[in-house]
Design a protein around this motif. Sequence first.
Motif, PDB file in Angstrom:
ATOM      1  N   ASP B  86       8.809   0.428  -6.397  1.00 32.12           N
ATOM      2  CA  ASP B  86       7.429   0.870  -6.196  1.00 32.12           C
ATOM      3  C   ASP B  86       6.458  -0.300  -6.263  1.00 32.12           C
ATOM      4  N   ILE B  87       6.537  -1.061  -7.372  1.00 33.41           N
ATOM      5  CA  ILE B  87       5.567  -2.144  -7.546  1.00 33.41           C
ATOM      6  C   ILE B  87       5.935  -3.345  -6.682  1.00 33.41           C
ATOM      7  N   THR B  88       7.245  -3.540  -6.432  1.00 36.39           N
ATOM      8  CA  THR B  88       7.643  -4.597  -5.499  1.00 36.39           C
ATOM      9  C   THR B  88       7.008  -4.348  -4.128  1.00 36.39           C
ATOM     10  N   ASN B  89       7.122  -3.117  -3.653  1.00 37.83           N
ATOM     11  CA  ASN B  89       6.549  -2.787  -2.345  1.00 37.83           C
ATOM     12  C   ASN B  89       5.034  -2.923  -2.360  1.00 37.83           C
ATOM     13  N   PHE B  90       4.426  -2.513  -3.458  1.00 38.86           N
ATOM     14  CA  PHE B  90       2.968  -2.630  -3.581  1.00 38.86           C
ATOM     15  C   PHE B  90       2.540  -4.091  -3.445  1.00 38.86           C
ATOM     16  N   ILE B 139       1.744   6.919  -5.759  1.00 40.34           N
ATOM     17  CA  ILE B 139       2.865   7.857  -5.923  1.00 40.34           C
ATOM     18  C   ILE B 139       3.743   7.512  -7.119  1.00 40.34           C
ATOM     19  N   HIS B 140       3.558   6.300  -7.722  1.00 42.74           N
ATOM     20  CA  HIS B 140       4.501   5.937  -8.780  1.00 42.74           C
ATOM     21  C   HIS B 140       4.128   6.530 -10.133  1.00 42.74           C
ATOM     22  N   VAL B 141       2.893   7.065 -10.238  1.00 44.45           N
ATOM     23  CA  VAL B 141       2.560   7.690 -11.524  1.00 44.45           C
ATOM     24  C   VAL B 141       3.287   9.033 -11.607  1.00 44.45           C
ATOM     25  N   MET B 389       9.933 -13.045   0.893  1.00 41.85           N
ATOM     26  CA  MET B 389       8.789 -12.721   0.046  1.00 41.85           C
ATOM     27  C   MET B 389       8.953 -11.350  -0.603  1.00 41.85           C
ATOM     28  N   TRP B 390       9.627 -10.437   0.069  1.00 39.07           N
ATOM     29  CA  TRP B 390       9.893  -9.165  -0.590  1.00 39.07           C
ATOM     30  C   TRP B 390      10.792  -9.408  -1.796  1.00 39.07           C
ATOM     31  N   PHE B 391      11.818 -10.257  -1.574  1.00 38.32           N
ATOM     32  CA  PHE B 391      12.746 -10.529  -2.676  1.00 38.32           C
ATOM     33  C   PHE B 391      12.072 -11.283  -3.815  1.00 38.32           C
ATOM     34  N   GLU B 392      11.070 -12.108  -3.477  1.00 37.31           N
ATOM     35  CA  GLU B 392      10.365 -12.824  -4.546  1.00 37.31           C
ATOM     36  C   GLU B 392       9.788 -11.828  -5.538  1.00 37.31           C
ATOM     37  N   ARG B 393       9.109 -10.799  -5.008  1.00 41.50           N
ATOM     38  CA  ARG B 393       8.502  -9.811  -5.894  1.00 41.50           C
ATOM     39  C   ARG B 393       9.566  -9.013  -6.642  1.00 41.50           C
ATOM     40  N   PHE B 394      10.667  -8.738  -5.949  1.00 45.34           N
ATOM     41  CA  PHE B 394      11.758  -8.008  -6.591  1.00 45.34           C
ATOM     42  C   PHE B 394      12.312  -8.819  -7.763  1.00 45.34           C
ATOM     43  N   ILE B 418      16.704   7.017  -2.026  1.00 42.62           N
ATOM     44  CA  ILE B 418      15.283   7.358  -1.907  1.00 42.62           C
ATOM     45  C   ILE B 418      14.438   6.082  -1.970  1.00 42.62           C
ATOM     46  N   ASP B 419      14.794   5.170  -2.869  1.00 45.53           N
ATOM     47  CA  ASP B 419      14.089   3.891  -2.980  1.00 45.53           C
ATOM     48  C   ASP B 419      14.102   3.166  -1.644  1.00 45.53           C
ATOM     49  N   LEU B 420      15.316   3.050  -1.089  1.00 49.92           N
ATOM     50  CA  LEU B 420      15.477   2.267   0.143  1.00 49.92           C
ATOM     51  C   LEU B 420      14.753   2.930   1.311  1.00 49.92           C
ATOM     52  N   LEU B 421      14.864   4.245   1.405  1.00 50.87           N
ATOM     53  CA  LEU B 421      14.249   4.935   2.532  1.00 50.87           C
ATOM     54  C   LEU B 421      12.718   4.944   2.411  1.00 50.87           C
ATOM     55  N   THR B 422      12.201   4.954   1.178  1.00 49.30           N
ATOM     56  CA  THR B 422      10.749   4.905   1.011  1.00 49.30           C
ATOM     57  C   THR B 422      10.218   3.554   1.493  1.00 49.30           C
ATOM     58  N   LEU B 423      10.964   2.486   1.132  1.00 49.61           N
ATOM     59  CA  LEU B 423      10.561   1.156   1.620  1.00 49.61           C
ATOM     60  C   LEU B 423      10.579   1.128   3.145  1.00 49.61           C
ATOM     61  N   LEU B 424      11.648   1.636   3.723  1.00 53.34           N
ATOM     62  CA  LEU B 424      11.761   1.661   5.182  1.00 53.34           C
ATOM     63  C   LEU B 424      10.628   2.489   5.794  1.00 53.34           C
ATOM     64  N   GLY B 425      10.345   3.613   5.157  1.00 56.38           N
ATOM     65  CA  GLY B 425       9.302   4.496   5.660  1.00 56.38           C
ATOM     66  C   GLY B 425       7.930   3.848   5.627  1.00 56.38           C
ATOM     67  N   SER B 426       7.686   2.953   4.660  1.00 56.05           N
ATOM     68  CA  SER B 426       6.366   2.328   4.592  1.00 56.05           C
ATOM     69  C   SER B 426       6.130   1.458   5.831  1.00 56.05           C
ATOM     70  N   PHE B 427       7.213   0.925   6.402  1.00 55.35           N
ATOM     71  CA  PHE B 427       7.055   0.181   7.659  1.00 55.35           C
ATOM     72  C   PHE B 427       6.643   1.123   8.787  1.00 55.35           C
ATOM     73  N   GLY B 428       7.080   2.370   8.688  1.00 61.65           N
ATOM     74  CA  GLY B 428       6.673   3.372   9.672  1.00 61.65           C
ATOM     75  C   GLY B 428       5.178   3.595   9.640  1.00 61.65           C
ATOM     76  N   LEU B 429       4.621   3.717   8.432  1.00 59.62           N
ATOM     77  CA  LEU B 429       3.171   3.887   8.296  1.00 59.62           C
ATOM     78  C   LEU B 429       2.444   2.701   8.912  1.00 59.62           C
ATOM     79  N   PHE B 430       2.928   1.497   8.562  1.00 63.63           N
ATOM     80  CA  PHE B 430       2.278   0.281   9.042  1.00 63.63           C
ATOM     81  C   PHE B 430       2.333   0.193  10.566  1.00 63.63           C
ATOM     82  N   PHE B 431       3.513   0.370  11.137  1.00 67.87           N
ATOM     83  CA  PHE B 431       3.633   0.173  12.586  1.00 67.87           C
ATOM     84  C   PHE B 431       2.999   1.307  13.385  1.00 67.87           C
TER      85      PHE B 431
END
Lengths: 188, 478
Positions: B86-90, B139-141, B389-394, B418-431
């Motif tokens: 959650d916070i890595t993606n943020f 969503i992480h709260v 850079m994603w891995f840096e935050r991870f 769910i973690d992995l698909l949420t990350l993938l899905g956030s690219f959907g929002l962006f694109f």
Amino acid sequence: MSSVRQPITDSDPRVMAGFLAEYTTVDDLVRAAERVRDAGYQNWDCHSPFPVHGLDRAMGIKYTKLPIFILCCGLTGLATAVVLQWWMNAVDYPYLISGKPIYSFPANVPIIFELTVLFTAFGTLFGLLGFNKLPQWRHATFSSERFRRATQDRFFISVESNDPKFDREKTRTLLAGTNPSAIEELED
Amino acid sequence: MSGTTQERDLKLGRTPLVMGANDFTSVTDKVCDPVELDVRKTPMAWYIGFGVSLMLLGLLGAMIGWLFWKGVGVWGLNNPVGWAFDITNFVFWVGIGHAGTLISAILFLFRQRWRTSINRAAEAMTIFAVLCAATFPGIHVGRPWLIWWVFPLPYSQNMWPNFRSPLLWDVFAVSTYFLTSAIFWYLGMVPDLATLRDRAVGKVRQMIFGIVALGWRGSHRQWQRYEVAYLILAAIATPLVLSVHSVVSFDFATSQLPGWHTTIFPPYFVAGAIFSGFAMVLFLLVPCREWFGLKEMITMRHLENMCRIMLATGMMVGYAYGMEFFTAWYSGNKYESFAFINRALGPYWWAYWIMVSCNVIVPQIFWFKWARTNLPVMMVVTFLINVGMWFERFVIIVTSLARDFLPSSWGMFWPTHIDLLTLLGSFGLFFTLFLLFLRFLPMVAISEVKGVMPAAHPHGHGNHGGKGHEAGSFAPGH
């Protein structure tokens, strides 16, 4: 002719709102602006698809007071943040955390900064719109088909008929002598 | 601002900012044509891209729905790792946004006029990336329907948020950043929206663009205030962008966890943010300029400059990685030293080395001009930088949490589907948002590009003395 808007014909409900002169280059526009300025007009403007530098002087217009307004907004944001945090965390609902002082200024700095920026940004948005009298969806220049190129590739000078110096013949002659590619009457 | 940029470019043998025999008419046409294309003639490639993005967005929606239904337990979080994807993606998405503001505000203040053709797309990217970022804290709260408690609103409990918490600073920083970026983007677009209004053929189109263009008529009195307003926005966005990622880093730096509690975090996070953001801008622009025929405005010089910035910021990030190790050793604190040895050699060693390879080693290729001017190389490198850079935050978040002071309370985090698909899905929002932007709004700031063309500067007036350029005379050596 007086400064009142005159009907173009007795039966035509549209009124003469001014003149629009079109130019093809920036140089023509700047030179024409100097002529209109020197003739003493007030309610007139230059229109260009991008800001043309040097036009301020050519038009004889002063620097805007917008920054002062924006500064006031920013300072309001700063004051709001200082008072808000102090009142909420030290007065109305005091937090005691790890025995630290109830009010500690350094911890308030980030939000003071953020609210200053936020108020400045909104001040800029609303200040710009207010000073520019926007939104203004109705304007005499929009009656001209030709004027559509003012946001694309042509330059214009509009002189409004409510200008105290406006005279249908004299103004037309003045504009005609500035090398325009076209002159139109504006209707409203 | 004078009209000497072109002269300087010619003297230094640089490519001009706008290439080819373009005048104001052709620049307007080239940017507006793809936007004004009839809906029925939309290229198939756009539909495919949009379809895929929309599917991913739907996936994000489904994942969030499942999360809300079941609770945060559907993620791989545990004790001690209470923050992971959650916070890595943020942090990743907020970072992506930073390049947009850097290009639009900081380069503007430094009078780097090459920014003009790329700032619009970069600002759009900022806004969409910040939206993606804002999703995750929301969503992480545990009880997301109470997220509004973060705002200082009077309600029945008569409590106020704790303003001494960096998490609350983050709320203010990210919301301010989003709103300011949106204002900057919209105000910058008003003249171009007016262009689209004036070119519109259909009634509906004319109405829509007529409303959003606010009745802009390019009047000089308006332009004068507009330029002042733009400068002020740039001037406040500059410290803002530096503050946002600094505040994000405070979330970690003000805690006492080894690996987080370091003073280098704010500059280190800001450099990383700009680094990843530029990678994303380049990754998006390289294909866009091909598809939309904007190679004469987004030139190789623009791309090369961005590669240089990535090289520089990549080295800063590399320096920060090294300095963290030095400080850990020099501090003499065994927990701090352990945290860093654990990052490089512990159970998450693979994440650490992906980070180092992608962020420090790979960008070194940009020392070579052939790499800085080679589109496939750029695409591969920018992709890898984003991965790195994603891995840096991870690495920062998860390794520090997984092994802190007491070995008895160590643990491992593994992502769930769910973690992995949420990350993938956030690219959907962006694109999804980015493709809508490309299709319906001008991706290049038309009025600004016109302003850097030689024909935009009056001659023989005041001190703008040039030697009489003509529209179209852009070729080097002319």
